[in-house]
Design an enzyme around this catalytic site. Structure first.
Site, mmCIF file in Angstrom:
data_model
loop_
_atom_site.group_PDB
_atom_site.id
_atom_site.type_symbol
_atom_site.label_atom_id
_atom_site.label_comp_id
_atom_site.label_asym_id
_atom_site.label_seq_id
_atom_site.Cartn_x
_atom_site.Cartn_y
_atom_site.Cartn_z
ATOM 1 N N ARG A 1 15.732 -7.008 -3.146
ATOM 2 C CA ARG A 1 15.617 -5.556 -3.281
ATOM 3 C C ARG A 1 16.058 -5.096 -4.661
ATOM 4 O O ARG A 1 15.475 -4.199 -5.256
ATOM 5 C CB ARG A 1 16.494 -4.868 -2.239
ATOM 6 N N ASP B 1 10.261 14.511 4.667
ATOM 7 C CA ASP B 1 11.054 14.270 5.891
ATOM 8 C C ASP B 1 11.275 15.583 6.641
ATOM 9 O O ASP B 1 11.227 15.621 7.874
ATOM 10 C CB ASP B 1 12.413 13.654 5.529
ATOM 11 N N ARG C 1 8.203 16.450 8.478
ATOM 12 C CA ARG C 1 8.088 15.613 9.695
ATOM 13 C C ARG C 1 8.996 16.164 10.793
ATOM 14 O O ARG C 1 8.635 16.204 11.966
ATOM 15 C CB ARG C 1 8.480 14.165 9.362
ATOM 16 N N HIS D 1 16.315 10.136 0.820
ATOM 17 C CA HIS D 1 14.998 9.938 1.444
ATOM 18 C C HIS D 1 14.999 8.482 1.908
ATOM 19 O O HIS D 1 14.606 7.572 1.194
ATOM 20 C CB HIS D 1 13.892 10.202 0.414
HETATM 21 N N1 NAD Z 1 8.982 10.104 -2.071
HETATM 22 C C1 NAD Z 1 8.153 10.054 -1.041
HETATM 23 O O1 NAD Z 1 8.252 10.892 -0.110
HETATM 24 C C2 NAD Z 1 7.108 8.981 -1.007
HETATM 25 C C3 NAD Z 1 6.158 8.901 0.018
HETATM 26 C C4 NAD Z 1 5.191 7.905 -0.035
HETATM 27 C C5 NAD Z 1 5.201 6.964 -1.070
HETATM 28 N N2 NAD Z 1 6.148 7.053 -2.034
HETATM 29 C C6 NAD Z 1 6.226 6.108 -3.158
HETATM 30 O O2 NAD Z 1 5.227 6.437 -4.125
HETATM 31 C C7 NAD Z 1 4.967 5.276 -4.913
HETATM 32 C C8 NAD Z 1 3.464 5.074 -5.019
HETATM 33 O O3 NAD Z 1 2.926 4.689 -3.751
HETATM 34 P P1 NAD Z 1 1.384 4.281 -3.633
HETATM 35 O O4 NAD Z 1 1.126 4.036 -2.198
HETATM 36 O O5 NAD Z 1 0.560 5.241 -4.396
HETATM 37 O O6 NAD Z 1 1.403 2.879 -4.423
HETATM 38 P P2 NAD Z 1 0.179 2.217 -5.177
HETATM 39 O O7 NAD Z 1 0.538 0.773 -5.392
HETATM 40 O O8 NAD Z 1 -1.095 2.551 -4.487
HETATM 41 O O9 NAD Z 1 0.170 2.969 -6.606
HETATM 42 C C9 NAD Z 1 1.128 2.759 -7.586
HETATM 43 C C10 NAD Z 1 0.381 2.782 -8.913
HETATM 44 O O10 NAD Z 1 1.322 2.744 -9.969
HETATM 45 C C11 NAD Z 1 0.681 2.090 -11.058
HETATM 46 N N3 NAD Z 1 1.657 1.690 -12.062
HETATM 47 C C12 NAD Z 1 2.565 0.674 -12.036
HETATM 48 N N4 NAD Z 1 3.268 0.668 -13.193
HETATM 49 C C13 NAD Z 1 2.834 1.715 -13.952
HETATM 50 C C14 NAD Z 1 3.187 2.224 -15.209
HETATM 51 N N5 NAD Z 1 4.159 1.661 -15.952
HETATM 52 N N6 NAD Z 1 2.507 3.297 -15.669
HETATM 53 C C15 NAD Z 1 1.531 3.863 -14.954
HETATM 54 N N7 NAD Z 1 1.143 3.412 -13.739
HETATM 55 C C16 NAD Z 1 1.793 2.358 -13.244
HETATM 56 C C17 NAD Z 1 -0.021 0.925 -10.381
HETATM 57 O O11 NAD Z 1 -1.055 0.396 -11.198
HETATM 58 C C18 NAD Z 1 -0.555 1.577 -9.124
HETATM 59 O O12 NAD Z 1 -1.880 2.057 -9.275
HETATM 60 C C19 NAD Z 1 5.699 4.132 -4.224
HETATM 61 O O13 NAD Z 1 6.926 3.905 -4.901
HETATM 62 C C20 NAD Z 1 5.952 4.659 -2.828
HETATM 63 O O14 NAD Z 1 7.045 4.021 -2.199
HETATM 64 C C21 NAD Z 1 7.081 8.035 -2.033
#
Ligand code: NAD
Length: 323
Positions: free
Chosen positions: A93, A153, A156, A180
């Protein structure tokens, strides 16, 4: 920022994966932005998402959609970071977190270099840790570097209360506070149905045999919602895209809405050196005010515990030299 650039309502989305692209889609439909620019380390993905979205322009309110360059940070009103990487097989992690911290550092360095005056909204997980890290890196006022916190959250929570109590979700005020993640908690003391405190509502509603047990079940279900969706379809994107659109509305329209975004605390609730979901007033400046609600002792304790969980991870990052 001068008035001219502000009026452009330009939003840069960094990370054009599932969450970034759904947010772009929801934002385009909302009519809130004049310009949406998408950026991704995978240039072809960003181009594909842009083309797919622009083909919907005939059906959206007027909005320009295109691929972003670093220079776009300069006059953006809002920069939303959804960029991130997923766990490799066998990766710890902490190692995963360090890779995501590096991504946030690199993006924040570019934003600062462009002398951007935007509000930066972190969405990438773990959102509270990455918000803290992004704020530290920027050297900006805390209100301008915020995280999506527990806005999703809380939505939800309101949905589950609505289902259980048979009250329209729009008549329910209810907040999940803290991380979160697993240490988040339901702030029952702030929950009300159309102004009626939940205590009073439960005592008079007579719908459930044991309302205290029902409440625990609902609070637990909120915590596990994301896990269920991930089991079914691998990740979550629709509701978070809408939650981000709500946050964007408060910022782009200077609405002064109250949302539980993640904000770095500076002594509020007796806490500092941590960012977590707390009710905040949001305007074009970002977090204008962290609301200091008087919580009952059990909720204050839950908040302190949640902060301690996050502070421990920040401590691990600092020991590893990655914060
Ligand atoms: N905060 C929230 O409530 C919440 C909810 C859902 C998901 N998320 C988070 O959002 C993030 C994105 O989720 P996702 O499902 O879209 O993932 P995903 O893998 O579909 O998209 C992530 C994107 O980031 C890009 N990336 C990686 N490094 C980069 C950089 N240096 N510059 C620009 N782009 C870059 C990747 O190429 C990829 O397309 C994850 O960390 C996920 O855990 C947060």
């Amino acid at each position: 920022m001068n008035d001219e650039s502000w009026s452009s309502r330009k939003v840069v989305i960094v990370g054009a994966g599932a969450v970034g692209s759904i947010f772009a889609y929801a934002l385009a439909q909302s009519g809130l932005a004049d310009e949406i620019a998408l950026r991704d380390a995978n240039h072809e993905l960003a181009m594909g998402q842009v083309l797919d979205l622009v083909h919907g322009q005939a059906f959206f309110p007027s909005v320009q959609i295109r691929e972003a360059r670093a220079a776009d940070y300069a006059d953006a009103s809002l920069i939303v970071i959804t960029a991130g990487v997923k766990q490799r097989p066998g990766e710890s992690r902490l190692a995963l977190l360090q890779r995501n911290v590096k991504i946030i550092h690199d993006i924040m360095d570019e934003i600062v270099l462009e002398k951007s005056q935007a509000v930066v909204l972190i969405v990438s997980n773990p959102v509270d840790i990455l918000t803290y890290v992004a704020h530290q890196r920027s050297g900006w006022p805390r209100g301008r570097v915020i995280g999506s916190g527990t806005v999703l959250d809380s939505a939800r929570f309101r949905h589950l209360l609505s289902q259980h109590c048979g009250v329209d979700v729009h008549n329910i005020h209810a907040y999940i506070l803290g991380e979160h993640g697993d240490s988040e908690f339901a702030a029952w003391s702030m929950t009300n149905m159309a102004g009626m405190p939940i205590e009073q509502f439960c005592r008079t509603c007579l719908k459930c045999d044991d309302w205290q047990a029902a409440r625990s079940k609902i609070a637990e279900a909120v915590k596990h919602s994301a896990y269920h969706i991930i089991d079914y379809k691998g990740a979550t994107w629709f509701a978070v895209g809408l939650a981000l659109t709500r946050i964007a509305a408060a910022i782009l329209r200077n609405q002064h809405g109250v949302l539980t975004v993640s904000s770095v605390l500076e002594g509020e609730y007796g806490l500092s050196g941590v960012s977590l979901g707390i009710p905040c007033i949001l305007s074009q400046k970002g977090v204008e005010k962290v609301l200091q609600v008087t919580l009952p002792p059990d909720e204050q304790e839950a908040l302190a515990k949640s902060a301690a969980v996050l502070q421990e991870i920040i401590g691990q990052l600092e020991s590893a030299g990655a914060s």
